[in-house]
Design a protein around this motif. Structure first.
Motif, mmCIF file in Angstrom:
data_model
loop_
_atom_site.group_PDB
_atom_site.id
_atom_site.type_symbol
_atom_site.label_atom_id
_atom_site.label_comp_id
_atom_site.label_asym_id
_atom_site.label_seq_id
_atom_site.Cartn_x
_atom_site.Cartn_y
_atom_site.Cartn_z
ATOM 1 N N MET A 3 2.547 20.390 -22.042
ATOM 2 C CA MET A 3 1.792 19.498 -21.169
ATOM 3 C C MET A 3 0.504 19.038 -21.842
ATOM 4 S SD MET A 3 3.262 19.022 -18.090
ATOM 5 C CE MET A 3 1.784 18.270 -17.435
ATOM 6 N N VAL A 4 -0.207 19.958 -22.474
ATOM 7 C CA VAL A 4 -1.481 19.638 -23.117
ATOM 8 C C VAL A 4 -1.267 18.636 -24.253
ATOM 9 C CG1 VAL A 4 -3.362 20.586 -24.517
ATOM 10 C CG2 VAL A 4 -2.591 21.805 -22.458
ATOM 11 N N ASP A 5 -0.258 18.864 -25.088
ATOM 12 C CA ASP A 5 0.013 17.956 -26.211
ATOM 13 C C ASP A 5 0.350 16.552 -25.705
ATOM 14 O OD1 ASP A 5 -0.418 20.023 -27.953
ATOM 15 O OD2 ASP A 5 1.705 20.474 -28.264
ATOM 16 N N TRP A 6 1.193 16.481 -24.680
ATOM 17 C CA TRP A 6 1.568 15.166 -24.130
ATOM 18 C C TRP A 6 0.367 14.460 -23.525
ATOM 19 C CZ3 TRP A 6 1.346 13.485 -19.020
ATOM 20 C CH2 TRP A 6 1.938 12.234 -18.776
ATOM 21 N N ALA A 7 -0.436 15.196 -22.770
ATOM 22 C CA ALA A 7 -1.600 14.598 -22.115
ATOM 23 C C ALA A 7 -2.605 14.070 -23.133
ATOM 24 C CB ALA A 7 -2.264 15.624 -21.197
ATOM 25 N N ARG A 8 -2.834 14.828 -24.193
ATOM 26 C CA ARG A 8 -3.775 14.368 -25.228
ATOM 27 C C ARG A 8 -3.272 13.107 -25.915
ATOM 28 N NH1 ARG A 8 -5.164 20.340 -27.805
ATOM 29 N NH2 ARG A 8 -6.806 20.887 -26.288
ATOM 30 N N SER A 9 -1.968 13.020 -26.116
ATOM 31 C CA SER A 9 -1.415 11.844 -26.798
ATOM 32 C C SER A 9 -1.540 10.577 -25.970
ATOM 33 C CB SER A 9 0.061 12.090 -27.153
ATOM 34 O OG SER A 9 0.879 12.058 -25.979
#
Length: 286
Positions: free
Chosen positions: A24-30
């Protein structure tokens, strides 16, 4: 639903969610999307998710993501009621009826939602009210016997008139969503989630009338306790005890939750898989 600017996470209280939170964190940052979570849960995200009060979460985000099983999903749906915030269920345990995806599908699912390639499935809830107390549930409200106090004795009033009495280990009032839960284990029927109404099912009945009853969403239902003290549960959580003479009013909350669907399986396919019914074909099989 507009473009996603913020997502709220609702975590299972015990299961390890670290890997899924990382996704979730990786997707949100992208995509420059903010992540929020309930104050008591976000410490497990090690600073990657902003903390917010449970009562404020749904109003601050565009999407709620439930990480857990059906119990976690039910909690996320209750949190989303005030703003009808869409809820995506990510299954971290046994197959449930409400979760839409498994963890490996999460990134693709989030992208599809952000690009408006999804639908929402309305799910009705129910509210139980007695005196100045009330509870909201999406599966069921159950009146259960207290050990040592005898049977659960309940008289059903429909549209203001007494209809039938039950004496049983428990009496379950379920939504169509909850028809596959406690009510089903007591021999109740499966009801399409597209239906709207109340399913009343006695558990291990000891009365002459021992059948389930289904009422339309517009019919008024009241439960009168006619025997000894019973426990009151909402979605499996004990909320209190009531004694003889207490009347509990039950009302349907139409489309109280919006469950995200990506068109990968139907309710009946999930039911086939959950109950091991013949004829189930998993995705990709011929």
């Amino acid at each position: 639903m507009t473009e996603i600017g913020a997502v709220g996470l609702v975590l299972h209280p015990r299961r390890d969610c670290a890997q899924v939170i990382g996704t979730m964190v990786d997707w949100a940052r992208s995509r420059d999307i903010k992540l929020f979570g309930v104050e008591s849960e976000v410490e497990r995200a090690r600073g990657a998710v902003s903390s917010i009060g449970a009562e404020d979460l749904a109003g601050r985000v565009d999407l709620l993501v439930s990480l857990g099983g059906d119990g976690t999903m039910l909690r996320a749906m209750r949190l989303g009621i005030p703003d009808r915030t869409p809820v995506l269920g990510v299954n971290l345990g046994k197959l449930g009826f409400l979760a839409e995806i498994d963890p490996p599908e999460l990134t693709d699912a989030l992208c599809a939602i952000d690009e408006h390639r999804f639908t929402t499935e309305p799910r009705s809830g129910l509210r139980a009210v007695t005196g100045d107390k009330d509870a909201i549930a999406f599966n069921d409200v159950a009146l259960v016997r207290v050990p040592g106090n005898g049977m659960t004795a309940v008289r059903l009033h429909v549209e203001g008139h007494p209809f039938v009495s039950y004496s049983a280990d428990a009496v379950v009032v379920a939504t169509p969503t909850g028809s596959t839960a406690y009510s089903f284990s007591a021999g109740g029927p499966i009801i399409s989630p597209r239906a709207e109404g109340l399913l009343i099912t006695p558990v291990a009945p000891h009365s002459t009338f021992n059948r389930a009853v289904f009422l339309s969403g517009g019919e008024k239902l009241a439960l009168e306790i006619t025997g000894s003290e019973v426990g009151v549960e909402a979605d499996g959580q004990l909320i209190g005890y009531v004694g003889a003479g207490t009347v509990i009013d039950i009302e349907v909350l139409p489309a109280a939750a919006q469950v995200v669907r990506l068109g990968r399986t139907t309710f009946y396919q999930r039911a086939q898989r959950k109950f091991g019914l013949s004829g189930f074909t998993s995705q990709g099989e011929v």
